[in-house]
Scaffold this active site. Structure first.
Site, PDB file in Angstrom:
ATOM      1  N   LEU A 102      13.611 -18.992  -2.724  1.00  0.00           N
ATOM      2  CA  LEU A 102      12.455 -18.277  -2.178  1.00  0.00           C
ATOM      3  C   LEU A 102      11.154 -18.701  -2.856  1.00  0.00           C
ATOM      4  O   LEU A 102      11.069 -18.733  -4.085  1.00  0.00           O
ATOM      5  CB  LEU A 102      12.649 -16.762  -2.374  1.00  0.00           C
ATOM      6  CG  LEU A 102      11.503 -15.878  -1.849  1.00  0.00           C
ATOM      7  CD1 LEU A 102      11.496 -15.843  -0.325  1.00  0.00           C
ATOM      8  CD2 LEU A 102      11.602 -14.463  -2.408  1.00  0.00           C
TER       9      LEU A 102
ATOM     10  N   THR B 100      -9.643  -8.455  -5.656  1.00  0.00           N
ATOM     11  CA  THR B 100     -10.869  -8.598  -6.460  1.00  0.00           C
ATOM     12  C   THR B 100     -11.675  -7.299  -6.438  1.00  0.00           C
ATOM     13  O   THR B 100     -12.527  -7.090  -7.285  1.00  0.00           O
ATOM     14  CB  THR B 100     -11.743  -9.760  -5.914  1.00  0.00           C
ATOM     15  OG1 THR B 100     -11.810  -9.654  -4.483  1.00  0.00           O
ATOM     16  CG2 THR B 100     -11.186 -11.103  -6.288  1.00  0.00           C
TER      17      THR B 100
ATOM     18  N   SER C 215      -8.273  -6.177   4.544  1.00  0.00           N
ATOM     19  CA  SER C 215      -8.718  -5.950   3.159  1.00  0.00           C
ATOM     20  C   SER C 215      -8.807  -7.230   2.333  1.00  0.00           C
ATOM     21  O   SER C 215      -8.294  -7.298   1.220  1.00  0.00           O
ATOM     22  CB  SER C 215      -7.802  -4.932   2.463  1.00  0.00           C
ATOM     23  OG  SER C 215      -7.889  -3.688   3.105  1.00  0.00           O
TER      24      SER C 215
ATOM     25  N   ASP D 104       0.811  -1.211   0.000  1.00  0.00           N
ATOM     26  CA  ASP D 104       0.000   0.000   0.000  1.00  0.00           C
ATOM     27  C   ASP D 104       0.848   1.265   0.000  1.00  0.00           C
ATOM     28  O   ASP D 104       1.934   1.277   0.587  1.00  0.00           O
ATOM     29  CB  ASP D 104      -0.850  -0.005   1.280  1.00  0.00           C
ATOM     30  CG  ASP D 104      -2.295   0.231   0.962  1.00  0.00           C
ATOM     31  OD1 ASP D 104      -2.574   0.934  -0.007  1.00  0.00           O
ATOM     32  OD2 ASP D 104      -3.128  -0.298   1.708  1.00  0.00           O
TER      33      ASP D 104
ATOM     34  N   ARG E 225      -5.843  -2.675   8.187  1.00  0.00           N
ATOM     35  CA  ARG E 225      -6.964  -3.545   7.808  1.00  0.00           C
ATOM     36  C   ARG E 225      -6.420  -4.749   7.075  1.00  0.00           C
ATOM     37  O   ARG E 225      -5.342  -4.690   6.486  1.00  0.00           O
ATOM     38  CB  ARG E 225      -7.900  -2.826   6.815  1.00  0.00           C
ATOM     39  CG  ARG E 225      -8.732  -1.721   7.323  1.00  0.00           C
ATOM     40  CD  ARG E 225      -9.661  -1.232   6.194  1.00  0.00           C
ATOM     41  NE  ARG E 225      -8.920  -0.687   5.064  1.00  0.00           N
ATOM     42  CZ  ARG E 225      -8.436   0.543   5.006  1.00  0.00           C
ATOM     43  NH1 ARG E 225      -8.600   1.354   6.032  1.00  0.00           N
ATOM     44  NH2 ARG E 225      -7.780   0.970   3.944  1.00  0.00           N
TER      45      ARG E 225
ATOM     46  N   GLY F  57       0.165   5.247  -4.508  1.00  0.00           N
ATOM     47  CA  GLY F  57      -0.509   6.463  -4.958  1.00  0.00           C
ATOM     48  C   GLY F  57      -0.027   7.669  -4.163  1.00  0.00           C
ATOM     49  O   GLY F  57       0.319   8.716  -4.745  1.00  0.00           O
ATOM     50  N   ARG F  58       0.015   7.532  -2.839  1.00  0.00           N
ATOM     51  CA  ARG F  58       0.444   8.658  -1.986  1.00  0.00           C
ATOM     52  C   ARG F  58       1.918   8.987  -2.211  1.00  0.00           C
ATOM     53  O   ARG F  58       2.320  10.138  -2.195  1.00  0.00           O
ATOM     54  CB  ARG F  58       0.186   8.319  -0.507  1.00  0.00           C
ATOM     55  CG  ARG F  58      -1.230   8.645  -0.069  1.00  0.00           C
ATOM     56  CD  ARG F  58      -1.575   7.994   1.228  1.00  0.00           C
ATOM     57  NE  ARG F  58      -1.838   6.570   1.041  1.00  0.00           N
ATOM     58  CZ  ARG F  58      -1.979   5.705   2.030  1.00  0.00           C
ATOM     59  NH1 ARG F  58      -1.862   6.104   3.274  1.00  0.00           N
ATOM     60  NH2 ARG F  58      -2.238   4.434   1.783  1.00  0.00           N
ATOM     61  N   TRP F  59       2.722   7.969  -2.454  1.00  0.00           N
ATOM     62  CA  TRP F  59       4.154   8.183  -2.710  1.00  0.00           C
ATOM     63  C   TRP F  59       4.324   9.055  -3.952  1.00  0.00           C
ATOM     64  O   TRP F  59       5.125   9.987  -3.965  1.00  0.00           O
ATOM     65  CB  TRP F  59       4.822   6.823  -2.912  1.00  0.00           C
ATOM     66  CG  TRP F  59       6.304   6.868  -3.068  1.00  0.00           C
ATOM     67  CD1 TRP F  59       7.244   6.775  -2.079  1.00  0.00           C
ATOM     68  CD2 TRP F  59       7.028   7.006  -4.306  1.00  0.00           C
ATOM     69  NE1 TRP F  59       8.509   6.856  -2.618  1.00  0.00           N
ATOM     70  CE2 TRP F  59       8.405   6.998  -3.978  1.00  0.00           C
ATOM     71  CE3 TRP F  59       6.652   7.135  -5.644  1.00  0.00           C
ATOM     72  CZ2 TRP F  59       9.407   7.109  -4.955  1.00  0.00           C
ATOM     73  CZ3 TRP F  59       7.641   7.261  -6.602  1.00  0.00           C
ATOM     74  CH2 TRP F  59       8.999   7.238  -6.262  1.00  0.00           C
TER      75      TRP F  59
ATOM     76  N   ARG G  60      -0.560   8.713  -9.966  1.00  0.00           N
ATOM     77  CA  ARG G  60      -0.562   7.505  -9.135  1.00  0.00           C
ATOM     78  C   ARG G  60       0.153   6.338  -9.833  1.00  0.00           C
ATOM     79  O   ARG G  60       0.829   5.527  -9.192  1.00  0.00           O
ATOM     80  CB  ARG G  60      -2.011   7.076  -8.839  1.00  0.00           C
ATOM     81  CG  ARG G  60      -2.802   8.061  -8.021  1.00  0.00           C
ATOM     82  CD  ARG G  60      -4.266   7.612  -7.915  1.00  0.00           C
ATOM     83  NE  ARG G  60      -4.391   6.246  -7.467  1.00  0.00           N
ATOM     84  CZ  ARG G  60      -4.222   5.859  -6.207  1.00  0.00           C
ATOM     85  NH1 ARG G  60      -3.960   6.739  -5.274  1.00  0.00           N
ATOM     86  NH2 ARG G  60      -4.335   4.585  -5.871  1.00  0.00           N
TER      87      ARG G  60
ATOM     88  N   HIS H  50       2.884   3.221  -8.805  1.00  0.00           N
ATOM     89  CA  HIS H  50       2.769   1.769  -9.015  1.00  0.00           C
ATOM     90  C   HIS H  50       4.019   1.230  -9.730  1.00  0.00           C
ATOM     91  O   HIS H  50       4.504   0.142  -9.417  1.00  0.00           O
ATOM     92  CB  HIS H  50       1.517   1.441  -9.833  1.00  0.00           C
ATOM     93  CG  HIS H  50       0.243   1.694  -9.092  1.00  0.00           C
ATOM     94  ND1 HIS H  50       0.042   1.296  -7.785  1.00  0.00           N
ATOM     95  CD2 HIS H  50      -0.911   2.320  -9.466  1.00  0.00           C
ATOM     96  CE1 HIS H  50      -1.172   1.649  -7.395  1.00  0.00           C
ATOM     97  NE2 HIS H  50      -1.763   2.283  -8.386  1.00  0.00           N
TER      98      HIS H  50
ATOM     99  N   GLU I 153       0.627 -13.158  12.860  1.00  0.00           N
ATOM    100  CA  GLU I 153       0.949 -11.905  13.533  1.00  0.00           C
ATOM    101  C   GLU I 153       0.833 -10.777  12.503  1.00  0.00           C
ATOM    102  O   GLU I 153       1.012 -11.013  11.306  1.00  0.00           O
ATOM    103  CB  GLU I 153       2.383 -11.962  14.083  1.00  0.00           C
ATOM    104  CG  GLU I 153       2.604 -13.050  15.112  1.00  0.00           C
ATOM    105  CD  GLU I 153       1.870 -12.800  16.418  1.00  0.00           C
ATOM    106  OE1 GLU I 153       1.699 -11.624  16.795  1.00  0.00           O
ATOM    107  OE2 GLU I 153       1.433 -13.786  17.051  1.00  0.00           O
TER     108      GLU I 153
HETATM  109  C1  FPP Z   1      -2.200  -0.198  -3.214  1.00  0.00           C
HETATM  110  O1  FPP Z   1      -1.667   1.094  -2.965  1.00  0.00           O
HETATM  111  C2  FPP Z   1      -1.447  -0.839  -4.283  1.00  0.00           C
HETATM  112  C3  FPP Z   1      -1.993  -1.510  -5.330  1.00  0.00           C
HETATM  113  C4  FPP Z   1      -3.448  -1.684  -5.514  1.00  0.00           C
HETATM  114  C5  FPP Z   1      -1.155  -2.059  -6.407  1.00  0.00           C
HETATM  115  C6  FPP Z   1       0.112  -2.770  -6.006  1.00  0.00           C
HETATM  116  C7  FPP Z   1       0.879  -3.070  -7.224  1.00  0.00           C
HETATM  117  C8  FPP Z   1       2.200  -2.898  -7.416  1.00  0.00           C
HETATM  118  C9  FPP Z   1       3.153  -2.541  -6.336  1.00  0.00           C
HETATM  119  C10 FPP Z   1       2.770  -3.021  -8.785  1.00  0.00           C
HETATM  120  C11 FPP Z   1       3.202  -4.281  -9.359  1.00  0.00           C
HETATM  121  C12 FPP Z   1       3.310  -5.520  -8.549  1.00  0.00           C
HETATM  122  C13 FPP Z   1       3.971  -6.631  -8.975  1.00  0.00           C
HETATM  123  C14 FPP Z   1       3.900  -7.884  -8.235  1.00  0.00           C
HETATM  124  C15 FPP Z   1       4.778  -6.588 -10.189  1.00  0.00           C
HETATM  125  P1  FPP Z   1      -2.389   2.393  -3.494  1.00  0.00           P
HETATM  126  O2  FPP Z   1      -1.994   2.689  -4.861  1.00  0.00           O
HETATM  127  O3  FPP Z   1      -3.850   2.242  -3.266  1.00  0.00           O
HETATM  128  O4  FPP Z   1      -1.764   3.528  -2.625  1.00  0.00           O
HETATM  129  P2  FPP Z   1      -2.523   4.731  -1.932  1.00  0.00           P
HETATM  130  O5  FPP Z   1      -3.264   4.097  -0.785  1.00  0.00           O
HETATM  131  O6  FPP Z   1      -1.408   5.622  -1.517  1.00  0.00           O
HETATM  132  O7  FPP Z   1      -3.444   5.362  -2.918  1.00  0.00           O
END
Ligand code: FPP
Length: 218
Positions: A113, A48, A174, A2, A172, A5-7, A15, A19, A185
């Site tokens: 791994l 989903t 989720s 998570d 959460r 988007g904020r990053w 956003r 990603h 944990e």
């Molecule tokens: C949630 O953070 C993140 C996602 C729904 C996407 C996660 C996907 C990746 C890291 C990219 C690719 C993954 C692989 C395995 C190659 P958010 O974007 O909702 O963040 P925010 O809460 O700051 O809006």
């Protein structure tokens, strides 16, 4: 994973840039996990429920998954990683389904791994599909045990998680492995996924090592 988007927002970027950065971080975290002796690592990449996001964001995520599965294929194999995907892959594009099948097959004998990617994964959906399969196999209801359900989940071949780490300050589950995390944990950190590094992983492991796990016993 998570906080992508904020990053990006903090840097005045879209956003989807977050990603892409988050995707690049996945390889490093796999490396760090193996260095620390972690044998199984699962990343929650797309739920989903994530289809509800704007279509350009969903499309970018799907492109990133396909790129990752293909661009890192050789690297993951050479690092002896065993790669699996969980989730309902029937809703994914044919390209992604094929890339998953190739990677799972090519890495099936690897002993490093165990890396699992949850794509179009939802715990409730997983349990629903498991129940459908049990019923379609004609199993006698009296014979259904916890082991029957466990064996029909997407995670049948991987152990329950010891530790669930959630980034970006959210606390959460989720829909992430509700069945499998019964005795897991949890570790929450404010670090945003693209910034997640060896230090954060070590902090999580240190916290985990201080826990007293009784699994309902004394
Ligand atoms: C949630 O953070 C993140 C996602 C729904 C996407 C996660 C996907 C990746 C890291 C990219 C690719 C993954 C692989 C395995 C190659 P958010 O974007 O909702 O963040 P925010 O809460 O700051 O809006």
């Amino acid at each position: 994973m998570d906080g992508n988007g904020r990053w990006a927002k903090k840097r005045g970027m879209p956003r989807t840039f977050g990603h892409a950065q988050g995707s690049e971080n996945v390889e490093m975290v796999c490396e760090d996990a193996w260095t620390l002796g972690i044998k199984y690592l699962t990343v929650y990449a797309f739920s989903t429920e994530n289809w509800k996001r704007p279509s350009d964001e969903v499309n970018t995520l799907m492109e990133l998954f396909l790129d990752y599965l293909t661009d890192y294929h050789d690297k993951m194999i050479s690092k002896n990683m065993r790669v699996r995907c969980i989730g309902d892959r029937t809703a994914l594009s044919e390209d992604i389904q094929n890339a998953i099948a190739v990677l799972e097959s090519d890495s099936s004998a690897n002993t490093g791994l165990n890396f699992t990617i949850a794509i179009n994964y939802g715990g409730r959906d997983e349990i629903t599909r498991a129940v459908r399969n049990i019923v379609s196999e004609g199993v006698d209801p009296a014979d259904i045990t916890e082991e029957t359900i466990t064996a029909h989940l997407d995670t049948a071949s991987i152990p329950d998680p010891d530790l669930v780490i959630r980034t970006s300050g959210e606390e959460r589950l989720s829909n992430f492995m509700p069945w499998q995390t019964a005795y897991s944990e949890f570790y929450y950190t404010d670090v945003l996924w693209p910034d997640f590094d060896m230090e954060t992983l070590k902090d999580a492991c240190r916290s985990f090592s201080r826990r007293s796990r009784r699994h309902g016993g004394l």
